[in-house]
Scaffold this active site. Structure first.
Site, PDB file in Angstrom:
ATOM      1  N   SER A 283       0.834  -1.195   0.000  1.00  0.00           N
ATOM      2  CA  SER A 283       0.000   0.000   0.000  1.00  0.00           C
ATOM      3  C   SER A 283       0.869   1.245   0.000  1.00  0.00           C
ATOM      4  CB  SER A 283      -0.896   0.030   1.244  1.00  0.00           C
ATOM      5  OG  SER A 283      -0.151   0.432   2.394  1.00  0.00           O
ATOM      6  N   ASP A 284       0.342   2.345  -0.508  1.00  0.00           N
ATOM      7  CA  ASP A 284       1.013   3.620  -0.272  1.00  0.00           C
ATOM      8  C   ASP A 284       0.844   3.952   1.216  1.00  0.00           C
ATOM      9  OD1 ASP A 284       2.421   5.944  -0.721  1.00  0.00           O
ATOM     10  OD2 ASP A 284       1.198   6.595  -2.414  1.00  0.00           O
TER      11      ASP A 284
END
Length: 566
Positions: A283-284
């Protein structure tokens, strides 16, 4: 569910055995720990922070740029205390300087693209990987393969290889192959693709506005190219894709359309299914507002994993987030099968770059003397070549090249000169001034007091006083900044190019390729893409006519306006 011997892992029997045995040896809490990649910022408090991190046995950690010695020391400590070898990461977008303050800044993506040489993207990946390895790092949150379709975007801009999907795909692939060829895993980002919205996902959930058909031919092609090239990890952004969410989930309500990091149809059906990605999804940053505002954090933390991400990047509060994730496992929101799948991919990624063998042979960390390779002569030479090949003369009225400076006077304007993203560049206005003075020019720096209403100098006096007016503009693209436009001084644009009709005026943008939008009246305009000393050196050589302008703009610097071309 995970093909350990296929693309991108290609594990041998030894690697497969290590993944399976390691997974079986982990407790539920240790599996949850593997999901987390944290961040280390405090150079002077590393021991205190490192001990806090080690208590949780995370799968990885990342650094904001620190001195090389500190990076090496922290990495060595982490790997010595970790049951499972850790992924150690940095935002390696412009060079080794993304993790090491002494590292090379070979150039931002747009500068690399402006050279029109794919070989430079390969060198970019090599520089990042080589220098990161010297301090024990093995993972880059790069390359950025967003496509810069919207010149108003404050966050893509020079972080991209431009607006041509073919160029972005070719350069992204070259970077990935070079970096991973050095044993450092790459992470292409930000799926499903930034660059159409004019907002920043750091502070608001944004979306990709393309139709499914348009996306397939552009962003989809870029990601498929990198997947086929064997990229080991992909980073989805807090970016929605309404067209694909509606296609893959017919009848979905608008309020239920989620950013990719929380959208199983985008990660599962599109990325895993349609594009066939078998690698690790990270994920960012989960500290961004774009993720924080879609669901309560107690729901969002476990959903990032249940939706399809394998790695949960960064934490607002590690103790809280760990407990929220563990609660999600305990109550079944993250099934046992999904947890094992995520951890399997994390372990397989570690095995794919040989961390299991390196740990066994006690060589997870390089010798500290290898840090001598940082910013080595070869990397410096490549940086100078990129600077020379990239600087772009967008338009000119014949003012260039400048004549010898003796007896000539320049009125020099400074706009910005702040640091670029993550503080890798900036502060070169005085260096540029000194370079012009070394050419024999008398330099006067514009001061706002020179333009006060009712007391401003007579127009003709200005025309008579200066041979040239030069603007050095360094307004950098960076997160949390809603726009990258010029804000002129009061009153009434006191420092705007008011004298273009009377004095030859040169506008140099050191960071943002789109400033012609605000200075269409300027007849000589240059894009340099990165505010570095190497770029200033190359720029002066070109201003003086000793080096030709060969850069090719990767985007439309005229911003689709007719007046900017005049």
């Amino acid at each position: 569910m995970v093909d350990l011997k296929g693309n991108p892992f290609y594990l041998d029997d030894r690697g497969v055995k290590w993944v399976e045995e390691t997974l079986a040896s982990l407790s539920r809490e240790e599996k949850v720990g593997q999901l987390f990649t944290l961040i280390h910022r405090e150079e002077d408090k590393w021991k205190e922070e490192a001990d806090f991190v080690i208590d949780f046995q995370p799968g990885g950690t990342g650094y904001r740029p620190m001195k090389a010695e500190s990076c090496w020391t922290v990495s060595n400590y982490y790997q010595g205390k970790s049951k499972v070898p850790m992924l150690i990461s940095g935002n390696l977008e412009k060079g080794g300087s993304g993790i090491i303050t002494e590292g090379t800044t070979i150039g931002c993506n747009m500068q690399i693209a402006a050279t029109d040489r794919v070989e430079n993207a390969r060198r970019q990946g090599l520089v990042c990987a080589r220098e990161a390895k010297t301090v024990g790092a093995n993972w880059g949150f790069s390359p950025c393969v967003d496509i810069d379709y919207n010149f108003r975007s404050p966050i893509t801009n020079t972080r991209t290889y431009g607006s041509d999907p073919e160029v972005v795909a070719a350069m992204g692939k070259a970077y990935v192959e070079a970096m991973q060829g050095q044993g450092v895993l790459a992470s292409v980002k930000h799926f499903p693709g930034d660059g159409t919205d004019e907002r920043d996902q750091h502070v608001v959930a944004t979306y990709n506005s393309m139709s499914c058909e348009e996306w397939d031919k552009t962003y989809g092609k870029v990601y498929k190219t990198c997947i086929d090239a064997g990229v080991l990890s992909i980073m989805p952004g807090h970016i929605m894709h309404p067209a694909y969410s509606r296609k893959l989930r017919p009848g979905i309500k608008d309020e239920d359309i989620m950013p990719a990091t929380l959208a199983p149809e985008i990660l599962g059906d599109l990325l895993r299914g349609q594009l066939g990605f078998n690698g690790m999804i990270v994920s960012d940053a989960t500290t961004m507002v774009g993720m924080m505002t879609k669901l309560p954090r107690a729901e969002a933390v476990p959903k990032i994993i249940s939706a399809g991400c394998d790695v949960f990047l960064y934490s607002r509060n590690l103790e809280e987030d760990f407990q929220l994730m563990l609660d999600g496992v305990k109550d079944g929101r993250i099934s046992g099968e999904r947890l094992d799948e995520a951890v399997t991919r994390i372990l397989a990624t570690k095995a794919a770059i040989g961390l299991h063998i390196q740990k066994e042979e006690r060589r997870l960390m390089p010798e500290s003397r290898e840090m001598d390779k940082i910013n080595c002569e070869e990397h410096q030479a490549w940086t100078r070549e990129v600077a020379d090949q990239s600087i772009t003369l967008v338009k000119s009225d014949g003012t260039l090249p400048l004549p010898k400076g003796q007896g000539k006077k320049i009125l020099l304007y400074k706009i910005g000169d702040d640091a670029g993203i993550h503080g890798l560049t900036g502060g070169n206005f005085n260096y540029f001034k000194e370079k012009l003075e070394a050419e024999g020019y008398e330099i006067e720096i514009f001061e706002p007091s020179m333009a006060l209403e009712m007391r401003v100098r007579k127009y003709q006096e200005v025309i008579d006083a200066y041979d040239y007016i030069v603007y050095f503009c360094a307004l950098a693209t960076k997160s949390n900044k809603s726009t990258v436009r010029i804000e002129w001084l009061e009153p009434i644009g006191a420092n705007a190019p008011s004298y273009v009709a009377g004095v030859p005026t040169i506008f140099i943008s050191m960071e943002n390729p789109y400033h012609l939008l605000d200075v269409p009246m300027v007849k000589t305009y240059i894009n340099a893409y990165s505010n570095t000393m190497e770029n200033v050196d190359a720029l002066v050589e070109k201003l003086m006519g000793r080096s030709p302008f060969t850069g090719k703009s990767p985007v439309d610097p005229f911003c689709d306006r007719w007046d900017t071309r005049l």
